[in-house]
Design an enzyme around this catalytic site. Structure first.
Site, PDB file in Angstrom:
ATOM      1  CB  VAL A   5      -0.994  -0.015   1.187  1.00 16.58           C
ATOM      2  CG1 VAL A   5      -2.050   1.048   1.001  1.00 16.58           C
ATOM      3  CG2 VAL A   5      -1.681  -1.384   1.283  1.00 16.58           C
ATOM      4  NE  ARG A  10      -1.675   6.623   1.218  1.00 15.80           N
ATOM      5  CZ  ARG A  10      -2.378   5.961   0.351  1.00 15.80           C
ATOM      6  NH1 ARG A  10      -2.125   4.727   0.109  1.00 15.80           N
ATOM      7  NH2 ARG A  10      -3.317   6.550  -0.339  1.00 15.80           N
ATOM      8  CG  ASP A 169     -12.549   2.474  -0.145  1.00 19.63           C
ATOM      9  OD1 ASP A 169     -12.601   3.218   0.847  1.00 19.63           O
ATOM     10  OD2 ASP A 169     -13.338   1.514  -0.325  1.00 19.63           O
ATOM     11  CD  GLU A 170      -4.530   2.549   0.654  1.00 14.57           C
ATOM     12  OE1 GLU A 170      -3.797   1.786   1.306  1.00 14.57           O
ATOM     13  OE2 GLU A 170      -4.100   3.433  -0.118  1.00 14.57           O
ATOM     14  CE1 TYR A 171      -3.790   3.351   6.093  1.00 11.39           C
ATOM     15  CE2 TYR A 171      -3.815   4.671   4.090  1.00 11.39           C
ATOM     16  CZ  TYR A 171      -3.185   3.771   4.924  1.00 11.39           C
ATOM     17  OH  TYR A 171      -1.953   3.285   4.596  1.00 11.39           O
TER      18      TYR A 171
END
Length: 309
Positions: A5, A10, A169-171
């Site tokens: 990822v 990040r 579409d993460e976190y």
């Protein structure tokens, strides 16, 4: 070992984003001007090269500092501002677009941070990703709610003269703050509305998360709506599971300076040999990375890369 990822850089970006107070409603300064006429179309032949830039730490202008030694053409075709967020207003119970102070600075200073890239012919896209607040692309409770958020995104593109939106579409941490779990209709409604709002802009998909696996609902499949989709795992080869032609897919993903040059070269060679049209890179910084960049440009374009400070 490959980087899964995003790197730790990040995570720092997300932490800063969570505490920053600037949001979509902030007043722009120089960023509000319309984008200039598109720059010259690239003359080079070969895959589209994409560069994500962590703007909490690095300048977008770095993307324009690399050219091909043989022709002088830009190495990179698409620059991605990483990243805005989808946040959640617990009072209104709705999602909204949020900019941390560094993203806001880039947007407000579009004349000096974005226009120089566009004038070179490089497209500038804004990435949007979750921010641990429960709001995500996959849990809008209604078509109307999805459409409202799509309008915020397209208004951002218009306001700052950008070239498109990238979905990551993460976190999201679906369920936080009383939000719903992912549903099948949300992302389809969102992408459909966004494409209707900006028919000629880029919409790209970082192929990860619940949204990426929910591209069809009620007889509508939004797969063909995307201009690009890419593998989210750096240092690996993985064909995105979306019905797009090879010309729009990047199975290769590399972290500049974080993926070995031999792997960068191997993935670029495979991109060409298997006929894919996109090559994804992440975390371009302000150092002279011409050796890392040349590791893929030699395979993609038959030329070394030159860095101009």
């Amino acid at each position: 070992m490959f980087t899964l990822v995003r790197s730790g850089v990040r995570k720092a970006a997300l932490a800063l984003s969570a505490v920053a107070a600037l949001t979509f409603g902030a007043t722009a300064t120089t960023g509000a001007a319309a984008a200039p006429a598109p720059g010259p179309a690239p003359a080079k032949q070969g895959p589209t090269s994409v560069a994500y830039v962590e703007v909490n730490n690095n300048s977008m202008l770095n993307v324009g500092k690399y050219t091909l030694a043989d022709s002088g053409d830009n190495v990179f075709d698409v620059a991605v501002i990483f990243a805005a967020n989808i946040n959640y207003d617990t009072g209104k119970k709705e999602a909204y677009v949020h900019f941390n102070e560094n993203v806001q600075r880039v947007l407000d200073n579009a004349a000096t941070e974005i226009r120089p890239l566009q004038q070179k012919g490089i497209k500038v896209v804004l990435s949007v990703l979750g921010n641990h607040q429960g709001a995500g692309f996959a849990n809008f409770p209604s078509q109307q709610a999805a459409s409202v958020f799509a309008k915020e995104m397209s208004d951002t593109v218009t306001k700052y003269g950008l070239d498109g939106i990238d979905f990551d579409d993460e976190y999201a941490e679906y369920g936080n703050n009383g939000t719903g779990q992912p549903n099948d209709s949300s992302f389809v409604h969102l992408v459909t509305a966004l494409r209707a709002n900006m028919p000629d802009k880029i919409i790209s998909l970082y192929n990860i998360g619940p949204a990426a696996s929910r591209l069809s609902y009620g007889g509508v499949d939004v797969s063909s709506t995307f201009d690009y989709a890419w593998n989210p795992y750096y240092g690996t080869w993985q064909v995105p599971g979306i019905a797009l032609p090879k010309s729009k897919l990047s199975p290769a993903a590399v972290e500049i300076g974080g993926t070995s040059q031999s792997t960068v070269t191997d993935l670029a060679r495979r991109t060409v040999s298997e006929g894919y049209g996109v090559y994804l890179t992440y975390n371009l910084d302000g150092s002279d990375r011409s050796a890392d960049v040349s590791a893929f440009t030699r395979e993609l374009y038959g030329s070394d890369a030159v860095h101009t400070p």
